[in-house]
Design a protein around this motif. Structure first.
Motif, PDB file in Angstrom:
ATOM      1  N   GLU A   1      21.855  27.762  90.784  1.00 28.42           N
ATOM      2  CA  GLU A   1      22.574  27.638  89.508  1.00 28.42           C
ATOM      3  C   GLU A   1      23.815  26.753  89.627  1.00 28.42           C
ATOM      4  O   GLU A   1      24.725  26.794  88.805  1.00 28.42           O
ATOM      5  CB  GLU A   1      22.958  29.007  88.942  1.00 28.42           C
ATOM      6  CG  GLU A   1      21.775  29.824  88.459  1.00 28.42           C
ATOM      7  CD  GLU A   1      20.989  29.135  87.328  1.00 28.42           C
ATOM      8  OE1 GLU A   1      21.517  28.187  86.731  1.00 28.42           O
ATOM      9  OE2 GLU A   1      19.844  29.545  87.066  1.00 28.42           O
ATOM     10  N   GLY A   2      23.838  25.939  90.709  1.00 30.05           N
ATOM     11  CA  GLY A   2      24.964  25.016  90.876  1.00 30.05           C
ATOM     12  C   GLY A   2      26.246  25.688  91.295  1.00 30.05           C
ATOM     13  O   GLY A   2      27.338  25.103  91.172  1.00 30.05           O
TER      14      GLY A   2
ATOM     15  N   GLY B   1      31.616  19.713  83.808  1.00 32.07           N
ATOM     16  CA  GLY B   1      31.687  20.380  82.509  1.00 32.07           C
ATOM     17  C   GLY B   1      30.425  21.158  82.203  1.00 32.07           C
ATOM     18  O   GLY B   1      29.733  21.627  83.101  1.00 32.07           O
ATOM     19  N   ALA B   2      30.099  21.271  80.941  1.00 29.23           N
ATOM     20  CA  ALA B   2      28.972  22.100  80.501  1.00 29.23           C
ATOM     21  C   ALA B   2      27.639  21.373  80.608  1.00 29.23           C
ATOM     22  O   ALA B   2      27.578  20.146  80.512  1.00 29.23           O
ATOM     23  CB  ALA B   2      29.187  22.548  79.062  1.00 29.23           C
ATOM     24  N   ARG B   3      26.563  22.134  80.793  1.00 31.64           N
ATOM     25  CA  ARG B   3      25.200  21.605  80.698  1.00 31.64           C
ATOM     26  C   ARG B   3      24.792  21.689  79.233  1.00 31.64           C
ATOM     27  O   ARG B   3      24.243  22.688  78.764  1.00 31.64           O
ATOM     28  CB  ARG B   3      24.238  22.443  81.542  1.00 31.64           C
ATOM     29  CG  ARG B   3      24.393  22.244  83.020  1.00 31.64           C
ATOM     30  CD  ARG B   3      23.377  23.082  83.782  1.00 31.64           C
ATOM     31  NE  ARG B   3      23.881  23.396  85.101  1.00 31.64           N
ATOM     32  CZ  ARG B   3      23.524  24.443  85.813  1.00 31.64           C
ATOM     33  NH1 ARG B   3      22.640  25.302  85.315  1.00 31.64           N
ATOM     34  NH2 ARG B   3      24.022  24.648  87.001  1.00 31.64           N
ATOM     35  N   PHE B   4      25.069  20.626  78.498  1.00 34.09           N
ATOM     36  CA  PHE B   4      24.848  20.657  77.057  1.00 34.09           C
ATOM     37  C   PHE B   4      23.367  20.782  76.701  1.00 34.09           C
ATOM     38  O   PHE B   4      23.022  21.206  75.597  1.00 34.09           O
ATOM     39  CB  PHE B   4      25.447  19.412  76.400  1.00 34.09           C
ATOM     40  CG  PHE B   4      26.948  19.374  76.472  1.00 34.09           C
ATOM     41  CD1 PHE B   4      27.712  20.234  75.696  1.00 34.09           C
ATOM     42  CD2 PHE B   4      27.595  18.509  77.329  1.00 34.09           C
ATOM     43  CE1 PHE B   4      29.093  20.224  75.761  1.00 34.09           C
ATOM     44  CE2 PHE B   4      28.977  18.484  77.411  1.00 34.09           C
ATOM     45  CZ  PHE B   4      29.734  19.348  76.621  1.00 34.09           C
TER      46      PHE B   4
ATOM     47  N   VAL C   1      25.496  27.951  76.317  1.00 32.34           N
ATOM     48  CA  VAL C   1      26.495  27.579  77.321  1.00 32.34           C
ATOM     49  C   VAL C   1      27.888  28.029  76.882  1.00 32.34           C
ATOM     50  O   VAL C   1      28.711  28.450  77.704  1.00 32.34           O
ATOM     51  CB  VAL C   1      26.484  26.051  77.564  1.00 32.34           C
ATOM     52  CG1 VAL C   1      27.643  25.632  78.452  1.00 32.34           C
ATOM     53  CG2 VAL C   1      25.164  25.637  78.196  1.00 32.34           C
ATOM     54  N   LEU C   2      28.156  27.947  75.585  1.00 31.73           N
ATOM     55  CA  LEU C   2      29.459  28.365  75.084  1.00 31.73           C
ATOM     56  C   LEU C   2      29.692  29.851  75.335  1.00 31.73           C
ATOM     57  O   LEU C   2      30.791  30.281  75.687  1.00 31.73           O
ATOM     58  CB  LEU C   2      29.574  28.058  73.589  1.00 31.73           C
ATOM     59  CG  LEU C   2      29.400  26.587  73.182  1.00 31.73           C
ATOM     60  CD1 LEU C   2      29.535  26.439  71.671  1.00 31.73           C
ATOM     61  CD2 LEU C   2      30.420  25.709  73.905  1.00 31.73           C
TER      62      LEU C   2
ATOM     63  N   LYS D   1      25.887  17.687  89.177  1.00 32.42           N
ATOM     64  CA  LYS D   1      27.318  17.373  89.124  1.00 32.42           C
ATOM     65  C   LYS D   1      28.207  18.603  88.936  1.00 32.42           C
ATOM     66  O   LYS D   1      29.295  18.527  88.351  1.00 32.42           O
ATOM     67  CB  LYS D   1      27.604  16.345  88.018  1.00 32.42           C
ATOM     68  CG  LYS D   1      26.910  15.013  88.234  1.00 32.42           C
ATOM     69  CD  LYS D   1      27.284  14.030  87.138  1.00 32.42           C
ATOM     70  CE  LYS D   1      26.606  12.681  87.377  1.00 32.42           C
ATOM     71  NZ  LYS D   1      26.963  11.688  86.331  1.00 32.42           N
ATOM     72  N   GLY D   2      27.711  19.726  89.431  1.00 30.53           N
ATOM     73  CA  GLY D   2      28.505  20.943  89.345  1.00 30.53           C
ATOM     74  C   GLY D   2      28.644  21.480  87.936  1.00 30.53           C
ATOM     75  O   GLY D   2      29.543  22.286  87.652  1.00 30.53           O
ATOM     76  N   SER D   3      27.755  21.055  87.045  1.00 25.67           N
ATOM     77  CA  SER D   3      27.862  21.482  85.640  1.00 25.67           C
ATOM     78  C   SER D   3      27.609  22.978  85.491  1.00 25.67           C
ATOM     79  O   SER D   3      26.931  23.602  86.299  1.00 25.67           O
ATOM     80  CB  SER D   3      26.880  20.694  84.772  1.00 25.67           C
ATOM     81  OG  SER D   3      25.555  20.866  85.245  1.00 25.67           O
ATOM     82  N   ILE D   4      28.179  23.521  84.416  1.00 29.22           N
ATOM     83  CA  ILE D   4      28.090  24.967  84.169  1.00 29.22           C
ATOM     84  C   ILE D   4      27.012  25.264  83.133  1.00 29.22           C
ATOM     85  O   ILE D   4      27.036  24.741  82.012  1.00 29.22           O
ATOM     86  CB  ILE D   4      29.435  25.518  83.659  1.00 29.22           C
ATOM     87  CG1 ILE D   4      30.536  25.249  84.677  1.00 29.22           C
ATOM     88  CG2 ILE D   4      29.338  27.013  83.363  1.00 29.22           C
ATOM     89  CD1 ILE D   4      30.345  25.912  86.018  1.00 29.22           C
TER      90      ILE D   4
END
Length: 461
Positions: free
Chosen positions: A50-51, A108-111, A117-118, A75-78
């Motif tokens: 999950e990064g 940042g976020a995995r859009f 994600v929010l 890229k370490g996205s959440i």
């Protein structure tokens, strides 16, 4: 079985560098991972682990929960899975009373995962907000920290950034689309250390990181330790006019000072240290910068330290050399009243021991806010200190204006009247004689007096 082994191997390979970084600043062989096998498929590829790498480790023998975003995975996205993994670790840390150390390098976020994600960010931020004040929280900005995780630095006890790190609420591409300014200077470690004040300290390598984090955890986790420095050490180098940094270094136990936000609001020095083995918060006016006057930024900086000391039951020691409150239109029209007012409130409301020592001047609000007997448990002053409603120069110009203006050498006359006024009205022994100080001391004996005062009020309720 083969497929399971393949997942394990892939996860370990993807996490290898991040795990290596963690192992580089925790005690050898102490890191034990949690939720190692979590993984999910995304439109951009597999989110191995999950990064995020999470687990428990020891730092100089202190058990801590650690999680690190893994820049090698998307890229370490959440994403949602990363949020659940981080939240679970933080909640377990609070249950066990373990400090939380977060290591961030995220885009940042995995859009692609949509609005969920929010909610994931909500879980993380809520868990960390609940941890703040319950257990020590340390945030390490290793590379980039873009997006909503940047806000967690506002409720972290200690924020450490590597010198090449960056942090912003949006990615550089989004920021660039909204401005013609050079975005390369936005959110750098140096900017956050000196301008925003969000970074407590900047480090260059893992060795410096371990030293900083371990010292912080020791100071807030073990309030009273066996003294490693002579309790009766005489500070022979201290004398009237000594620089604030030298005073702090001389009086505190050797090797225990952790200065916080050194580049932010340099008119005041704040940090944690030990006095006779006891953890203390240090507030020292730096009179070399604008007479050590209280500014909005200085008030915020001091307020952050007071909050930290109150949470962990650490006494506060003021080393005062303050010309009062800054007077300029920009500060008055902005937030001077609000921030200085908040500082007054904070000092009045904290329940820990409060010690104040005047080493230079305490003028006007500099006295009222930083060493008033109505606020502080113990107050003292160097024999060379001066206290007054106005500076001696201002008082001389006000009271002896006619004599000064009529003199041939106005500057010499002003100095003469100022010196006379200070000696008769502002000298420490004069102020002490009306009951505003517990003690008047010689500079070289400062350490012993402060240790005694801190010991006396350590158990204050």
């Amino acid at each position: 079985m083969a497929q399971s082994n393949s997942i394990v191997t892939q996860t370990k390979l993807k996490a290898k560098e991040t795990v290596s970084f963690i192992n580089g600043f925790v005690d050898d062989g102490s890191f034990v991972e949690t939720d190692t096998l979590l993984s999910s498929e995304t439109p951009l590829g597999e989110a191995v682990g999950e990064g995020v790498v999470s687990g428990f480790a020891c730092i100089n023998g202190i058990q801590a929960a650690v999680f690190a975003t893994n820049p090698a995975v998307l890229k370490g996205s959440i994403g949602v899975g990363a949020a659940n993994k981080i939240t679970r670790l933080v909640e377990n840390a609070v249950k066990t009373g373990a400090p939380v150390i977060s290591i961030l390098d995220t885009s940042g976020a995995r859009f692609g995962e949509g609005v969920e994600v929010l909610e994931g960010y909500g879980k993380i931020l809520n868990a960390l907000a609940c941890a703040y004040g319950s257990v020590p929280t340390v945030c390490v900005i290793k590379g980039a920290n873009y997006g909503m995780l940047s806000y967690m630095t506002a409720f972290s006890d200690l924020v450490v950034a590597f010198d090449k790190a960056t942090m912003a609420t949006s990615s550089p591409l989004i920021i660039a689309s909204k401005t013609k300014d050079d975005v390369s200077s936005i959110g750098t470690a140096a900017v956050h250390a000196s301008s925003s004040g969000m970074v407590s300290t900047v480090v260059k390598n893992s060795s410096e990181l371990k030293k900083t984090v371990s010292l912080f955890l020791e100071l807030v986790g073990e309030k009273v330790a066996e003294p490693t420095d002579d309790l009766n050490r005489v500070c022979k180098t201290l004398k009237a006019g000594a620089k604030a940094a030298n005073i702090v270094k001389e009086v505190t136990d050797k090797g225990t000072l952790l200065e916080l936000r050194a580049s932010y609001a340099p008119e005041v020095i704040t940090g944690l240290a030990r006095l006779g083995g006891i953890s203390v918060g240090i507030v020292a006016n730096n009179s070399a910068v604008d007479e050590g006057k209280l500014t909005p930024k200085a008030s915020i900086k001091i307020g952050e330290l007071l909050n930290l000391c109150e949470v962990y039951g650490i006494p506060v020691v003021n080393i005062v050399d303050c010309g009062g409150v800054v007077t300029n239109p920009a500060a008055e029209n902005c937030c001077l009243i609000r921030e200085v007012g908040s500082l007054i409130y904070n000092y009045s409301q904290i329940h820990v021991g409060k010690i104040s020592l005047v080493v230079g001047s305490a003028i006007g609000a500099g006295y009222t806010i930083l060493c008033s007997r109505s606020v502080y448990d113990y107050t003292a002053a160097w024999s060379s200190a001066e206290v007054g409603a106005l500076s001696s120069e201002a008082a001389a110009r006000l009271l002896y204006a006619e004599d000064i203006n009529g003199a041939k050498d106005k500057e010499k006359a002003e100095r003469k009247f100022a010196d006379a006024y200070a000696k008769e009205n502002m000298a420490a022994d004069k102020v002490g004689s009306i009951g505003l100080f517990d003690n008047i001391i010689k500079p070289e004996f400062t350490r012993g007096f402060l240790i005694s005062a801190v010991q006396t009020f350590l158990s204050k309720r």
